[in-house]
Design a protein around this motif. Structure first.
Motif, mmCIF file in Angstrom:
data_model
loop_
_atom_site.group_PDB
_atom_site.id
_atom_site.type_symbol
_atom_site.label_atom_id
_atom_site.label_comp_id
_atom_site.label_asym_id
_atom_site.label_seq_id
_atom_site.Cartn_x
_atom_site.Cartn_y
_atom_site.Cartn_z
ATOM 1 N N GLN A 69 0.902 -1.209 0.202
ATOM 2 C CA GLN A 69 0.173 -0.096 -0.157
ATOM 3 C C GLN A 69 0.995 1.377 -0.001
ATOM 4 O OE1 GLN A 69 -2.985 0.194 3.026
ATOM 5 N NE2 GLN A 69 -3.399 -2.027 2.742
ATOM 6 N N GLY A 70 0.623 2.245 -0.958
ATOM 7 C CA GLY A 70 1.391 3.434 -0.902
ATOM 8 C C GLY A 70 0.668 4.374 -1.900
ATOM 9 N N GLU A 71 1.470 5.420 -2.259
ATOM 10 C CA GLU A 71 1.266 6.508 -3.112
ATOM 11 C C GLU A 71 1.419 6.020 -4.676
ATOM 12 O OE1 GLU A 71 1.409 11.272 -3.752
ATOM 13 O OE2 GLU A 71 2.338 10.269 -1.872
ATOM 14 N N ASN A 72 2.685 6.165 -5.067
ATOM 15 C CA ASN A 72 3.213 5.927 -6.305
ATOM 16 C C ASN A 72 4.160 4.792 -6.343
ATOM 17 O OD1 ASN A 72 1.681 7.970 -7.707
ATOM 18 N ND2 ASN A 72 3.279 9.386 -6.868
ATOM 19 N N ALA A 73 4.291 3.956 -7.090
ATOM 20 C CA ALA A 73 5.465 3.018 -7.323
ATOM 21 C C ALA A 73 5.799 2.755 -8.639
ATOM 22 C CB ALA A 73 4.759 1.618 -6.926
ATOM 23 N N ASP A 74 7.246 2.517 -8.685
ATOM 24 C CA ASP A 74 7.960 2.095 -10.037
ATOM 25 C C ASP A 74 8.447 0.809 -9.830
ATOM 26 O OD1 ASP A 74 7.498 4.950 -10.781
ATOM 27 O OD2 ASP A 74 9.410 5.649 -10.435
ATOM 28 N N PHE A 75 7.990 -0.057 -10.717
ATOM 29 C CA PHE A 75 8.603 -1.436 -10.614
ATOM 30 C C PHE A 75 9.549 -1.839 -11.975
ATOM 31 C CE2 PHE A 75 5.169 -1.978 -7.564
ATOM 32 C CZ PHE A 75 5.862 -3.284 -6.821
ATOM 33 N N GLU A 76 10.694 -2.176 -11.521
ATOM 34 C CA GLU A 76 11.694 -2.965 -12.441
ATOM 35 C C GLU A 76 11.629 -4.333 -12.030
ATOM 36 O OE1 GLU A 76 15.429 -0.479 -14.008
ATOM 37 O OE2 GLU A 76 15.189 -0.134 -11.683
ATOM 38 N N GLY A 77 11.443 -4.796 -10.991
ATOM 39 C CA GLY A 77 11.218 -6.211 -10.283
ATOM 40 C C GLY A 77 10.062 -6.787 -10.430
ATOM 41 N N GLU A 78 9.730 -7.810 -9.300
ATOM 42 C CA GLU A 78 8.728 -8.697 -9.316
ATOM 43 C C GLU A 78 7.934 -8.368 -8.045
ATOM 44 O OE1 GLU A 78 9.532 -12.711 -10.087
ATOM 45 O OE2 GLU A 78 11.224 -12.377 -10.539
ATOM 46 N N PHE A 79 6.476 -8.598 -8.308
ATOM 47 C CA PHE A 79 5.653 -8.324 -7.166
ATOM 48 C C PHE A 79 4.682 -9.370 -7.428
ATOM 49 C CE2 PHE A 79 1.426 -7.019 -5.785
ATOM 50 C CZ PHE A 79 1.829 -6.579 -4.336
ATOM 51 N N SER A 80 4.154 -10.100 -6.180
ATOM 52 C CA SER A 80 3.086 -11.051 -6.331
ATOM 53 C C SER A 80 2.308 -10.730 -4.943
ATOM 54 C CB SER A 80 3.370 -12.430 -6.284
ATOM 55 O OG SER A 80 2.653 -13.417 -6.235
ATOM 56 N N LYS A 92 8.529 -0.935 -15.540
ATOM 57 C CA LYS A 92 9.690 -0.784 -16.706
ATOM 58 C C LYS A 92 9.463 -2.101 -17.340
ATOM 59 C CE LYS A 92 10.708 3.271 -14.903
ATOM 60 N NZ LYS A 92 10.373 4.513 -15.495
ATOM 61 N N ALA A 93 10.361 -2.252 -18.527
ATOM 62 C CA ALA A 93 10.230 -3.428 -19.181
ATOM 63 C C ALA A 93 10.502 -4.536 -18.481
ATOM 64 C CB ALA A 93 11.263 -3.186 -20.445
ATOM 65 N N THR A 94 11.332 -4.610 -17.553
ATOM 66 C CA THR A 94 11.745 -6.020 -16.473
ATOM 67 C C THR A 94 10.536 -6.057 -15.470
ATOM 68 O OG1 THR A 94 13.105 -4.422 -15.020
ATOM 69 C CG2 THR A 94 14.142 -5.452 -17.150
ATOM 70 N N ALA A 95 9.909 -5.345 -15.448
ATOM 71 C CA ALA A 95 8.449 -5.745 -14.302
ATOM 72 C C ALA A 95 7.833 -7.056 -14.770
ATOM 73 C CB ALA A 95 7.799 -4.318 -14.122
ATOM 74 N N ASN A 96 7.446 -7.587 -13.391
ATOM 75 C CA ASN A 96 6.783 -8.799 -13.446
ATOM 76 C C ASN A 96 5.595 -8.628 -12.210
ATOM 77 O OD1 ASN A 96 5.323 -11.399 -13.533
ATOM 78 N ND2 ASN A 96 7.303 -12.337 -13.626
ATOM 79 N N ILE A 97 4.492 -8.352 -12.583
ATOM 80 C CA ILE A 97 3.501 -8.135 -11.759
ATOM 81 C C ILE A 97 2.280 -9.303 -11.714
ATOM 82 C CG2 ILE A 97 1.582 -6.543 -10.728
ATOM 83 C CD1 ILE A 97 4.537 -5.426 -10.565
#
Length: 140
Positions: A69-80, A92-97
């Motif tokens: 939970q937050g305001e803004n997020a920049d992802f290059e990595g992974e989230f599950s 970003k191109a390398t992100a995995n959500i």
């Protein structure tokens, strides 16, 4: 003798530390919940819930499994898991959500993986409060 030195008021010190960036370095693994008023940079692994009123940046080696939970997020990595933002999610191109996403705005670069149910609302903050109420009802 030491009267010429002035100490900062405690409130000012607290305000300064809460706006500094929290960094979870590559090779670090945290299991548990994290809550902060300041922004995060995550290059390691977090398994648990992360809550902040600041911005979250997840680097290429970063991985979060749980609720964010937050305001803004920049992802290059992974989230599950479950992602709740009152502002913009930038992938970003390398992100995995993967999982469930509730946001206000979404920006996706070509190459990013986005396998999630996504709800885009103008007022996500109220959704955060509803989610907290629903979780407390489920836990009873």
């Amino acid at each position: 003798m030491f009267s010429s030195e002035r100490k900062k008021p405690k409130l000012q010190t607290i305000m300064e530390t809460s706006t500094q960036q929290n960094i979870i370095a590559q090779g670090t693994k945290i299991v548990g919940d994290i809550e902060s008023q300041g922004p995060f940079r995550i290059d390691g692994t977090v398994e648990g819930n992360v809550k902040t009123s600041g911005k979250i940046v997840v680097g290429k080696s970063g991985y979060i499994k749980g609720t964010l939970q937050g305001e803004n997020a920049d992802f290059e990595g992974e989230f599950s898991g479950k992602l709740i933002l009152s502002g913009t999610l930038s992938l970003k191109a390398t992100a995995n959500i993967e999982g469930e996403v509730h946001i206000n705005k979404l920006a996706v670069e070509p190459g990013a993986t986005f396998n999630a149910t996504c709800s885009m609302k103008g007022n996500v903050k109220s959704l955060t409060n509803e989610s907290a109420k629903a979780q407390s009802v489920q836990s009873k």
